[in-house]
Design a protein around this motif. Structure first.
Motif, PDB file in Angstrom:
ATOM      1  N   LEU A  40      -3.101 -18.489  35.423  1.00 38.44           N
ATOM      2  CA  LEU A  40      -2.028 -19.154  36.156  1.00 38.44           C
ATOM      3  C   LEU A  40      -2.207 -18.983  37.659  1.00 38.44           C
ATOM      4  O   LEU A  40      -2.639 -17.927  38.118  1.00 38.44           O
ATOM      5  CB  LEU A  40      -0.665 -18.571  35.754  1.00 38.44           C
ATOM      6  N   SER A  41      -1.821 -20.011  38.412  1.00 37.99           N
ATOM      7  CA  SER A  41      -1.767 -19.871  39.870  1.00 37.99           C
ATOM      8  C   SER A  41      -0.574 -18.978  40.202  1.00 37.99           C
ATOM      9  O   SER A  41       0.284 -18.708  39.344  1.00 37.99           O
ATOM     10  CB  SER A  41      -1.585 -21.240  40.529  1.00 37.99           C
ATOM     11  N   ALA A  42      -0.489 -18.526  41.431  1.00 36.03           N
ATOM     12  CA  ALA A  42       0.640 -17.688  41.854  1.00 36.03           C
ATOM     13  C   ALA A  42       1.957 -18.433  41.674  1.00 36.03           C
ATOM     14  O   ALA A  42       2.949 -17.856  41.219  1.00 36.03           O
ATOM     15  CB  ALA A  42       0.464 -17.248  43.306  1.00 36.03           C
ATOM     16  N   GLN A  43       1.981 -19.725  41.995  1.00 38.61           N
ATOM     17  CA  GLN A  43       3.200 -20.521  41.853  1.00 38.61           C
ATOM     18  C   GLN A  43       3.574 -20.683  40.380  1.00 38.61           C
ATOM     19  O   GLN A  43       4.748 -20.599  40.016  1.00 38.61           O
ATOM     20  CB  GLN A  43       2.994 -21.879  42.511  1.00 38.61           C
ATOM     21  N   GLU A  44       2.582 -20.888  39.523  1.00 38.76           N
ATOM     22  CA  GLU A  44       2.844 -21.000  38.087  1.00 38.76           C
ATOM     23  C   GLU A  44       3.338 -19.677  37.521  1.00 38.76           C
ATOM     24  O   GLU A  44       4.289 -19.635  36.729  1.00 38.76           O
ATOM     25  CB  GLU A  44       1.581 -21.469  37.362  1.00 38.76           C
ATOM     26  N   GLN A  45       2.715 -18.570  37.926  1.00 40.41           N
ATOM     27  CA  GLN A  45       3.151 -17.250  37.472  1.00 40.41           C
ATOM     28  C   GLN A  45       4.587 -16.984  37.910  1.00 40.41           C
ATOM     29  O   GLN A  45       5.382 -16.420  37.164  1.00 40.41           O
ATOM     30  CB  GLN A  45       2.229 -16.150  37.994  1.00 40.41           C
ATOM     31  N   ARG A  46       4.929 -17.408  39.123  1.00 43.21           N
ATOM     32  CA  ARG A  46       6.297 -17.236  39.627  1.00 43.21           C
ATOM     33  C   ARG A  46       7.287 -17.948  38.719  1.00 43.21           C
ATOM     34  O   ARG A  46       8.346 -17.418  38.404  1.00 43.21           O
ATOM     35  CB  ARG A  46       6.396 -17.757  41.066  1.00 43.21           C
ATOM     36  N   LEU A  47       6.955 -19.133  38.251  1.00 41.72           N
ATOM     37  CA  LEU A  47       7.843 -19.876  37.367  1.00 41.72           C
ATOM     38  C   LEU A  47       7.979 -19.186  36.011  1.00 41.72           C
ATOM     39  O   LEU A  47       9.078 -19.122  35.454  1.00 41.72           O
ATOM     40  CB  LEU A  47       7.360 -21.318  37.213  1.00 41.72           C
ATOM     41  N   GLY A 146       3.725 -22.505  28.494  1.00 41.59           N
ATOM     42  CA  GLY A 146       2.621 -22.961  29.333  1.00 41.59           C
ATOM     43  C   GLY A 146       3.214 -23.595  30.572  1.00 41.59           C
ATOM     44  O   GLY A 146       4.192 -24.330  30.483  1.00 41.59           O
ATOM     45  N   ILE A 147       2.635 -23.298  31.708  1.00 40.36           N
ATOM     46  CA  ILE A 147       3.114 -23.828  32.986  1.00 40.36           C
ATOM     47  C   ILE A 147       1.945 -24.503  33.680  1.00 40.36           C
ATOM     48  O   ILE A 147       0.844 -23.944  33.744  1.00 40.36           O
ATOM     49  CB  ILE A 147       3.638 -22.703  33.912  1.00 40.36           C
ATOM     50  N   GLY A 148       2.199 -25.678  34.238  1.00 43.40           N
ATOM     51  CA  GLY A 148       1.187 -26.348  35.032  1.00 43.40           C
ATOM     52  C   GLY A 148       1.806 -27.101  36.183  1.00 43.40           C
ATOM     53  O   GLY A 148       2.718 -27.899  35.984  1.00 43.40           O
ATOM     54  N   ASN A 149       1.345 -26.825  37.379  1.00 43.41           N
ATOM     55  CA  ASN A 149       1.805 -27.509  38.583  1.00 43.41           C
ATOM     56  C   ASN A 149       0.648 -28.281  39.197  1.00 43.41           C
ATOM     57  O   ASN A 149      -0.516 -27.890  39.060  1.00 43.41           O
ATOM     58  CB  ASN A 149       2.316 -26.505  39.624  1.00 43.41           C
ATOM     59  N   TYR A 150       0.983 -29.348  39.893  1.00 44.06           N
ATOM     60  CA  TYR A 150      -0.019 -30.126  40.615  1.00 44.06           C
ATOM     61  C   TYR A 150       0.651 -30.749  41.825  1.00 44.06           C
ATOM     62  O   TYR A 150       1.746 -31.303  41.723  1.00 44.06           O
ATOM     63  CB  TYR A 150      -0.607 -31.215  39.713  1.00 44.06           C
ATOM     64  N   THR A 151       0.004 -30.678  42.980  1.00 40.61           N
ATOM     65  CA  THR A 151       0.529 -31.258  44.207  1.00 40.61           C
ATOM     66  C   THR A 151      -0.232 -32.531  44.529  1.00 40.61           C
ATOM     67  O   THR A 151      -1.468 -32.518  44.611  1.00 40.61           O
ATOM     68  CB  THR A 151       0.407 -30.263  45.382  1.00 40.61           C
ATOM     69  N   ASP A 152       0.511 -33.645  44.718  1.00 35.79           N
ATOM     70  CA  ASP A 152      -0.150 -34.917  45.017  1.00 35.79           C
ATOM     71  C   ASP A 152      -0.499 -35.021  46.500  1.00 35.79           C
ATOM     72  O   ASP A 152      -0.227 -34.101  47.285  1.00 35.79           O
ATOM     73  CB  ASP A 152       0.689 -36.107  44.528  1.00 35.79           C
ATOM     74  N   ASN A 153      -1.108 -36.123  46.894  1.00 35.10           N
ATOM     75  CA  ASN A 153      -1.558 -36.317  48.273  1.00 35.10           C
ATOM     76  C   ASN A 153      -0.408 -36.374  49.273  1.00 35.10           C
ATOM     77  O   ASN A 153      -0.638 -36.220  50.476  1.00 35.10           O
ATOM     78  CB  ASN A 153      -2.404 -37.588  48.383  1.00 35.10           C
TER      79      ASN A 153
END
Length: 167
Positions: A40-47, A146-153
């Motif tokens: 997990l990314s740090a942001q995903e782990q935070r969630l 399961g957590i998944g984040n994605y940042t768009d343009n």
């Protein structure tokens, strides 16, 4: 034939840009219990931590971070940002089927929350908890997340939470 619940638009912030959806269905994991999950990314782990802190505050067991569900959640967040450009639960059953196939283990119940354009995990979590449908998944009878984040343009963050129950 699987019974699919209608997609519900559950949260529309006053600015008209922060929105989220939820979906649930009754339907050996590569997972981690307690501590940080390396996948997990740090942001995903935070969630994950926010979800588990909330569950603990109401007497529920914490959810175990699930690697394959997180991969599916991250891919779905990316899809929403780059292909769909909005929120959808399209392909939910296929995501759960791929999770099942990767581990050859049974998933007896699953749910999904999606949201976008919240500036950080704290705000996204607050909106999930303030929405009855999302909170139902967060507080539900599940064992894994399961957590998944994605940042768009444009800097919008897409969030997908996949909830699983393993017997």
């Amino acid at each position: 034939m699987k019974k699919l619940l209608p997609i519900l638009l559950l949260s529309l912030m006053s600015c008209g840009k922060d929105i989220s959806l939820t979906k649930s269905s009754d339907e050996g994991f590569n997972s981690t219990q307690g501590g940080s999950a390396s996948f997990l990314s740090a942001q995903e782990q935070r969630l994950v931590d926010l979800v588990n802190n909330h569950r603990s505050s109401i007497g529920k067991k914490p959810l175990i971070a699930h690697a394959n569900a997180s991969i599916e959640a991250r891919d779905h967040s990316r899809y929403q940002a780059n292909v769909k450009r909005g929120l959808t639960h399209w392909g939910f059953s296929a995501r759960i089927d791929r999770i099942r196939a990767k581990q050859s283990e049974k998933v007896v119940k699953s749910g999904e929350n999606v949201a976008y354009n919240y500036k950080d995990s704290n705000r996204a979590h607050t909106q999930f908890i303030n929405s009855n449908g999302h909170r139902k998944n967060v507080e539900g009878d599940f064992t894994h997340i399961g957590i998944g984040n994605y940042t768009d343009n444009n800097g919008r963050i897409y969030y997908t939470q996949i909830f699983l129950k393993q017997p």
